[in-house]
Design a protein around this motif. Sequence first.
Motif, mmCIF file in Angstrom:
data_model
loop_
_atom_site.group_PDB
_atom_site.id
_atom_site.type_symbol
_atom_site.label_atom_id
_atom_site.label_comp_id
_atom_site.label_asym_id
_atom_site.label_seq_id
_atom_site.Cartn_x
_atom_site.Cartn_y
_atom_site.Cartn_z
ATOM 1 N N ASN A 17 -51.378 56.352 -39.321
ATOM 2 C CA ASN A 17 -51.075 55.196 -40.163
ATOM 3 C C ASN A 17 -49.590 54.869 -40.185
ATOM 4 O OD1 ASN A 17 -53.725 54.694 -40.814
ATOM 5 N ND2 ASN A 17 -53.679 56.084 -42.554
ATOM 6 N N ASP A 18 -48.730 55.776 -39.718
ATOM 7 C CA ASP A 18 -47.290 55.569 -39.789
ATOM 8 C C ASP A 18 -46.609 55.365 -38.440
ATOM 9 O OD1 ASP A 18 -47.322 55.890 -42.564
ATOM 10 O OD2 ASP A 18 -47.234 58.057 -42.364
ATOM 11 N N TYR A 19 -47.302 55.573 -37.332
ATOM 12 C CA TYR A 19 -46.650 55.523 -36.036
ATOM 13 C C TYR A 19 -47.555 54.807 -35.050
ATOM 14 C CZ TYR A 19 -44.129 56.972 -31.888
ATOM 15 O OH TYR A 19 -43.410 56.975 -30.730
ATOM 16 N N GLY A 20 -46.979 53.959 -34.222
ATOM 17 C CA GLY A 20 -47.812 53.245 -33.269
ATOM 18 C C GLY A 20 -47.043 52.711 -32.091
ATOM 19 N N ILE A 21 -47.776 52.019 -31.213
ATOM 20 C CA ILE A 21 -47.217 51.435 -30.001
ATOM 21 C C ILE A 21 -47.638 49.971 -29.947
ATOM 22 C CG2 ILE A 21 -47.157 51.539 -27.481
ATOM 23 C CD1 ILE A 21 -48.048 54.480 -27.724
ATOM 24 N N LEU A 22 -46.698 49.117 -29.585
ATOM 25 C CA LEU A 22 -46.983 47.701 -29.376
ATOM 26 C C LEU A 22 -47.068 47.473 -27.867
ATOM 27 C CD1 LEU A 22 -47.229 44.960 -30.903
ATOM 28 C CD2 LEU A 22 -44.823 44.627 -30.353
ATOM 29 N N PHE A 23 -48.203 46.922 -27.394
ATOM 30 C CA PHE A 23 -48.427 46.684 -25.968
ATOM 31 C C PHE A 23 -48.407 45.197 -25.661
ATOM 32 C CE2 PHE A 23 -50.330 50.881 -26.187
ATOM 33 C CZ PHE A 23 -49.939 51.439 -24.980
ATOM 34 N N CYS A 24 -48.049 44.870 -24.424
ATOM 35 C CA CYS A 24 -48.157 43.512 -23.903
ATOM 36 C C CYS A 24 -48.775 43.602 -22.515
ATOM 37 C CB CYS A 24 -46.787 42.856 -23.830
ATOM 38 S SG CYS A 24 -46.858 41.153 -23.225
ATOM 39 N N SER A 25 -49.733 42.712 -22.245
ATOM 40 C CA SER A 25 -50.391 42.664 -20.945
ATOM 41 C C SER A 25 -50.448 41.209 -20.484
ATOM 42 C CB SER A 25 -51.800 43.252 -21.050
ATOM 43 O OG SER A 25 -52.419 43.291 -19.787
ATOM 44 N N ARG A 26 -50.373 41.010 -19.170
ATOM 45 C CA ARG A 26 -50.449 39.662 -18.601
ATOM 46 C C ARG A 26 -51.470 39.672 -17.474
ATOM 47 N NH1 ARG A 26 -46.106 36.916 -14.701
ATOM 48 N NH2 ARG A 26 -47.063 34.868 -14.528
ATOM 49 N N LEU A 27 -52.403 38.702 -17.515
ATOM 50 C CA LEU A 27 -53.398 38.535 -16.460
ATOM 51 C C LEU A 27 -53.312 37.123 -15.925
ATOM 52 C CD1 LEU A 27 -54.762 40.678 -18.600
ATOM 53 C CD2 LEU A 27 -56.684 40.397 -17.049
#
Length: 187
Positions: free
Chosen positions: A136-146
């Motif tokens: 709940n306190d740590y995460g990752i932000l992802f970006c993808s392009r198709l």
Amino acid sequence: TGNGDTFVLAWLDRRNNADADEIYCQKIDLDGTLLWGDGIEIAPSDTLPSAPAIIGDGSGGAYVAWYEVMQIDSTRLYGGTGVYLQRLKNDGSSAWSPERTNLMTYSEAKPKIGHFYLNRGLQSDAWITWSEAETNDYGILFCSRLDSSNNELFKTPVSQGPRHEAVHVALSKSGLFYVLISGRDEY
């Protein structure tokens, strides 16, 4: 989302199963005529889809993104198990085979997948951004392009750390993709 004379929308629907959502899409013209019959099922209820996002593809069709959740028991759902994207043609048929692209699969459910953004690029490509939380306190932000033919051009972590809140995404006229993350605490 629309292209001037039509509008395409996506929603969660329980018409076939009162206990689980499905994702449907519909195209409507300026007179309110439903162009895709009763709507097109994008994700069936057995996959437990959630949080559909939609954007026009520049050709009268649309990109639809969503994530799926894992069922713990009959009363509780837990996090996300996958992030998906599908492209619909102008007539509502799938532009890709298989019909949906799995952008990310998790071996076990994450506590939270969120901050879902879907943008169309300059070449009618799809840009999707989402956050996943390890806890709940740590995460990752992802970006993808198709691209419009379903080729993944990249998938990259944009940011790691605590609290990805108030994520805003914009695509510039030159094709650069900007992600603004606010409300992030560093301890």
